[in-house]
Design a protein around this motif. Structure first.
Motif: not given
Length: 327
Positions: A236-245
């Motif tokens: 979930e972190y790898n899915r959300i964080i790159p998109r937020a970045k």
């Protein structure tokens, strides 16, 4: 004596003829010679080396192939498999190897039951694969080599397992344990001059004792559940964080672009005002008139109703129909 019956059998009746005795001696001599020759030659297999003992003392090595020696009991040969990989098993015994290996049903827990560094008990079953690199040392340097080698294996394995936690022994540390046991066992074999080269330590089965297996299984399930949740959180972190970045970078780039646009517009407006000021200073009236006309030209097309009134006319309001939109 009177009354005795005289022995009338001729003495030469029991004598062996000369030719028959000579033939018998030749026969027995031939048998002895054949046995001597039979005991004088021997064959050594390709993976073996023959160790020759003369009256129990080492004299030489015999290479693979056909070899000769003095007959027994003068010289004796011991064949040592120097090219074959040998194996010792601990905690279990293989009765028949194959697609479905059969193991002995006897309990060997005395070999495999060990104490870890954090005072937990585990059952470690393993096998040691080795070769004989020096047959002379293997045969004559250590008394009862097989028993000594097995004791060395147990001592080294118990020492290595005793320096680690139960979790390492049961899960992540098995490979490291095997490598450390191999190195330590080889060092000990060299110190004892056993003539053995350790090839590999294979941890066959590492489990907790039967009475505590259910508790260990529950702990393992909890750890697996923990790892599962961690992996899900990381996914979930790898899915959300790159998109937020990416969105943050996009916003930053848009802000930079907007800032650049505003700066360029401001600089353009400043240059336009400077040019206008310069023109105004040179011809104020003309510049005023031009600005007025340009402004009216922009405003009038946007007006739907237009009233053009002479500034000297008075009383105009009663005549205007202000409630209706003009055309």
């Amino acid at each position: 004596m009177p009354g005795d019956i005289p022995n009338t059998t001729p003495l030469n009746k029991f004598k062996i003829p000369y030719n028959a005795g000579k033939s018998l001696a030749i026969f027995f001599g031939a048998i002895i010679l054949a046995l001597t020759l039979w005991n004088s030659w021997f064959t050594v297999a390709p993976e073996e080396v023959g160790i020759i003992l003369r009256f129990g003392k080492y004299v030489r090595e015999a290479p693979p192939g056909l070899n000769f020696k003095f007959p027994n009991p003068i010289e004796k040969v011991i064949k040592v498999p120097v090219q074959r990989q040998l194996k010792e098993e601990f905690g279990f015994r293989t009765q028949k190897a194959g697609v479905r290996t059969l193991y002995a049903q006897k309990n060997y827990r005395a070999e495999s039951l060990m104490l870890t560094g954090d005072l937990n008990v585990v059952v470690v079953e393993w096998s040691t694969q080795f070769r004989i690199k020096d047959p002379f040392k293997f045969l004559f340097k250590v008394r009862d080599m097989k028993s000594t080698f097995r004791d060395m294996n147990e001592a080294v394995m118990r020492q290595v397992v005793g320096n680690r936690t139960v979790n390492e022994v049961l899960t992540t540390g098995r490979r490291a344990i095997a490598e450390e046991v191999k190195r330590s066992l080889q060092t000990l074999c060299n110190q004892y001059e056993t003539g053995i080269a350790v090839d590999q330590i294979v941890l066959q089965n590492v489990t907790p004792p039967d009475p505590v297996k259910p508790s260990f299984n529950e702990v393992n399930q909890a750890q697996q559940e923990k790892e599962k949740l961690i992996n899900q959180a990381m996914a979930e972190y790898n899915r959300i964080i790159p998109r937020a970045k990416g969105e943050a970078l996009k916003t930053i780039q848009q802000a930079k672009g907007y800032a650049t646009e505003r700066i360029n517009e401001a600089q353009g407006d400043a240059l336009w005002f400077e040019a206008l000021l310069k023109a105004y200073k040179e011809a104020p009236e003309i510049t005023k008139a031009r600005l007025y006309l340009e402004t009216m030209d922009k405003i009038y097309p946007k007006l739907k109703t237009k009233y053009i009134i002479d500034q000297e006319i008075k009383g105009l309001l009663p005549l205007l129909n202000l409630g209706k939109e003009g055309k």
